[in-house]
Scaffold this motif. Structure first.
Motif, mmCIF file in Angstrom:
data_model
loop_
_atom_site.group_PDB
_atom_site.id
_atom_site.type_symbol
_atom_site.label_atom_id
_atom_site.label_comp_id
_atom_site.label_asym_id
_atom_site.label_seq_id
_atom_site.Cartn_x
_atom_site.Cartn_y
_atom_site.Cartn_z
ATOM 1 N N SER A 187 0.847 -1.204 0.000
ATOM 2 C CA SER A 187 0.000 0.000 0.000
ATOM 3 C C SER A 187 0.877 1.247 0.000
ATOM 4 N N PRO A 188 1.594 1.482 -1.083
ATOM 5 C CA PRO A 188 2.519 2.624 -1.129
ATOM 6 C C PRO A 188 1.809 3.930 -1.494
ATOM 7 N N PHE A 189 2.477 5.027 -1.178
ATOM 8 C CA PHE A 189 2.058 6.343 -1.647
ATOM 9 C C PHE A 189 2.840 6.671 -2.918
ATOM 10 N N VAL A 190 2.155 7.219 -3.897
ATOM 11 C CA VAL A 190 2.803 7.744 -5.100
ATOM 12 C C VAL A 190 2.352 9.195 -5.254
ATOM 13 N N TYR A 191 3.298 10.072 -5.475
ATOM 14 C CA TYR A 191 2.946 11.485 -5.471
ATOM 15 C C TYR A 191 3.909 12.281 -6.355
ATOM 16 N N GLY A 192 3.450 13.453 -6.730
ATOM 17 C CA GLY A 192 4.283 14.386 -7.479
ATOM 18 C C GLY A 192 3.773 15.799 -7.243
ATOM 19 N N ASN A 193 4.654 16.692 -6.894
ATOM 20 C CA ASN A 193 4.277 18.072 -6.600
ATOM 21 C C ASN A 193 4.697 18.997 -7.745
ATOM 22 N N SER A 194 3.713 19.655 -8.323
ATOM 23 C CA SER A 194 3.960 20.620 -9.411
ATOM 24 C C SER A 194 4.810 19.995 -10.511
ATOM 25 N N VAL A 195 4.356 18.850 -10.991
ATOM 26 C CA VAL A 195 5.068 18.156 -12.065
ATOM 27 C C VAL A 195 4.678 18.779 -13.405
ATOM 28 N N PRO A 196 5.639 19.223 -14.201
ATOM 29 C CA PRO A 196 5.291 19.796 -15.507
ATOM 30 C C PRO A 196 4.729 18.729 -16.438
ATOM 31 N N ILE A 197 3.630 19.057 -17.103
ATOM 32 C CA ILE A 197 3.028 18.135 -18.060
ATOM 33 C C ILE A 197 2.874 18.843 -19.399
ATOM 34 N N ALA A 198 2.772 18.056 -20.434
ATOM 35 C CA ALA A 198 2.642 18.610 -21.781
ATOM 36 C C ALA A 198 1.372 19.444 -21.888
ATOM 37 N N PRO A 199 1.402 20.538 -22.640
ATOM 38 C CA PRO A 199 0.210 21.384 -22.762
ATOM 39 C C PRO A 199 -1.032 20.634 -23.222
ATOM 40 N N TYR A 200 -0.873 19.692 -24.164
ATOM 41 C CA TYR A 200 -2.043 18.952 -24.642
ATOM 42 C C TYR A 200 -2.582 18.032 -23.550
ATOM 43 N N ASN A 201 -1.694 17.514 -22.665
ATOM 44 C CA ASN A 201 -2.160 16.700 -21.548
ATOM 45 C C ASN A 201 -2.878 17.544 -20.500
ATOM 46 N N SER A 202 -2.404 18.770 -20.326
ATOM 47 C CA SER A 202 -3.072 19.681 -19.399
ATOM 48 C C SER A 202 -4.490 19.981 -19.868
ATOM 49 N N MET A 203 -4.651 20.174 -21.166
ATOM 50 C CA MET A 203 -5.970 20.437 -21.739
ATOM 51 C C MET A 203 -6.868 19.212 -21.598
ATOM 52 N N SER A 204 -6.307 18.014 -21.874
ATOM 53 C CA SER A 204 -7.080 16.783 -21.756
ATOM 54 C C SER A 204 -7.489 16.535 -20.309
ATOM 55 N N LEU A 205 -6.598 16.841 -19.378
ATOM 56 C CA LEU A 205 -6.908 16.642 -17.966
ATOM 57 C C LEU A 205 -8.063 17.533 -17.522
ATOM 58 N N SER A 206 -8.065 18.783 -17.969
ATOM 59 C CA SER A 206 -9.164 19.691 -17.632
ATOM 60 C C SER A 206 -10.485 19.172 -18.186
ATOM 61 N N GLN A 207 -10.441 18.638 -19.404
ATOM 62 C CA GLN A 207 -11.652 18.093 -20.011
ATOM 63 C C GLN A 207 -12.134 16.856 -19.246
ATOM 64 N N ASP A 208 -11.180 15.990 -18.851
ATOM 65 C CA ASP A 208 -11.544 14.778 -18.106
ATOM 66 C C ASP A 208 -12.133 15.127 -16.741
ATOM 67 N N GLN A 209 -11.552 16.130 -16.086
ATOM 68 C CA GLN A 209 -12.068 16.536 -14.780
ATOM 69 C C GLN A 209 -13.487 17.104 -14.901
ATOM 70 N N ASN A 210 -13.714 17.847 -15.951
ATOM 71 C CA ASN A 210 -15.064 18.390 -16.165
ATOM 72 C C ASN A 210 -16.066 17.265 -16.457
ATOM 73 N N ALA A 211 -15.583 16.216 -17.146
ATOM 74 C CA ALA A 211 -16.451 15.077 -17.453
ATOM 75 C C ALA A 211 -16.648 14.173 -16.238
ATOM 76 N N GLY A 212 -15.780 14.302 -15.233
ATOM 77 C CA GLY A 212 -15.920 13.530 -14.008
ATOM 78 C C GLY A 212 -15.241 12.179 -14.009
#
Length: 211
Positions: free
Chosen positions: A122-147
């Motif tokens: 039961s490990p913890f996996v984490y990342g603080n302020s990890v830079p992501i590709a702009p297209y992934n940032s856009m996809s993530l926002s869309q996925d979060q809005n979709a739930g």
């Protein structure tokens, strides 16, 4: 002693050395063939991994193209073999989103897994302020809005097989566990709040394993 006797003595010595060398080669060949035959009869099966659950403490964009995430995941591994043990020499777990690593690698404890045994981590996996590709940032926002967000939990490692007293060389172990995180209220993947900003998701998701 005549020169002829010396020549015969030298020839016999060389002949004896050649016989010893050939005897060693034949012996090693028989040992290797026996090991390979036993290996083929036993037919080692890859360990089976299951992503049981994931607790999400943080998963949000902290700035344009930067992601902060914090998970605790529960993963089980079962050795399906009757007569083969598994040494886990190194195991590193991390998370990816759309093929991009979004957390640091967390080391799992090495150890030995006997026949039919099950290990749970039961490990913890984490990342603080990890830079992501702009297209992934856009996809993530869309996925979060979709739930619904699709995250891949991966394990990289090295394993060895144990058959009786024989222990194999190291093999690369690669595990991929898909995790569908539903931020909405639709069952059965909706999470359960277990504290402030912590949501636990029961997944029971089989993983793909490559060795």
């Amino acid at each position: 002693m005549s020169a002829k006797d010396c020549g015969n003595h030298g020839h016999s010595k060389k002949k004896m050395i050649r016989k010893i060398i050939w005897a060693i080669i034949v012996f090693l060949f028989i040992v290797l063939a026996t090991i390979l035959l036993i290996w083929a009869i036993l037919q080692p099966t890859k360990p089976r991994f299951v992503l049981q659950d994931a607790t999400v403490f943080a998963f949000n964009i902290t700035a344009p193209n930067f992601l902060t995430s914090n998970f605790q995941v529960t993963i089980s591994s079962r050795n399906p073999n009757d007569k083969i043990g598994i040494y886990y020499d190194r195991l590193d777990i991390y998370a990816t989103y759309r093929n991009q690593q979004i957390t640091l690698r967390t080391a799992l404890p090495p150890g030995y897994q006997g026949h039919k045994e099950i290990d749970v981590w039961s490990p913890f996996v984490y990342g603080n302020s990890v830079p992501i590709a702009p297209y992934n940032s856009m996809s993530l926002s869309q996925d979060q809005n979709a739930g619904l967000i699709y995250v891949m939990i991966k394990i990289d490692g090295r394993v060895r097989w144990k058959v009786g007293a024989f222990i194999s060389g190291r093999y690369h172990l690669y595990v991929k566990c898909p995790a569908y995180i539903n931020f909405g209220n639709k069952p059965p993947t909706s999470g359960v709040s277990i504290g402030v900003n912590a949501v636990k998701y029961q997944l029971l998701q089989p993983c793909t394993v490559s060795v």
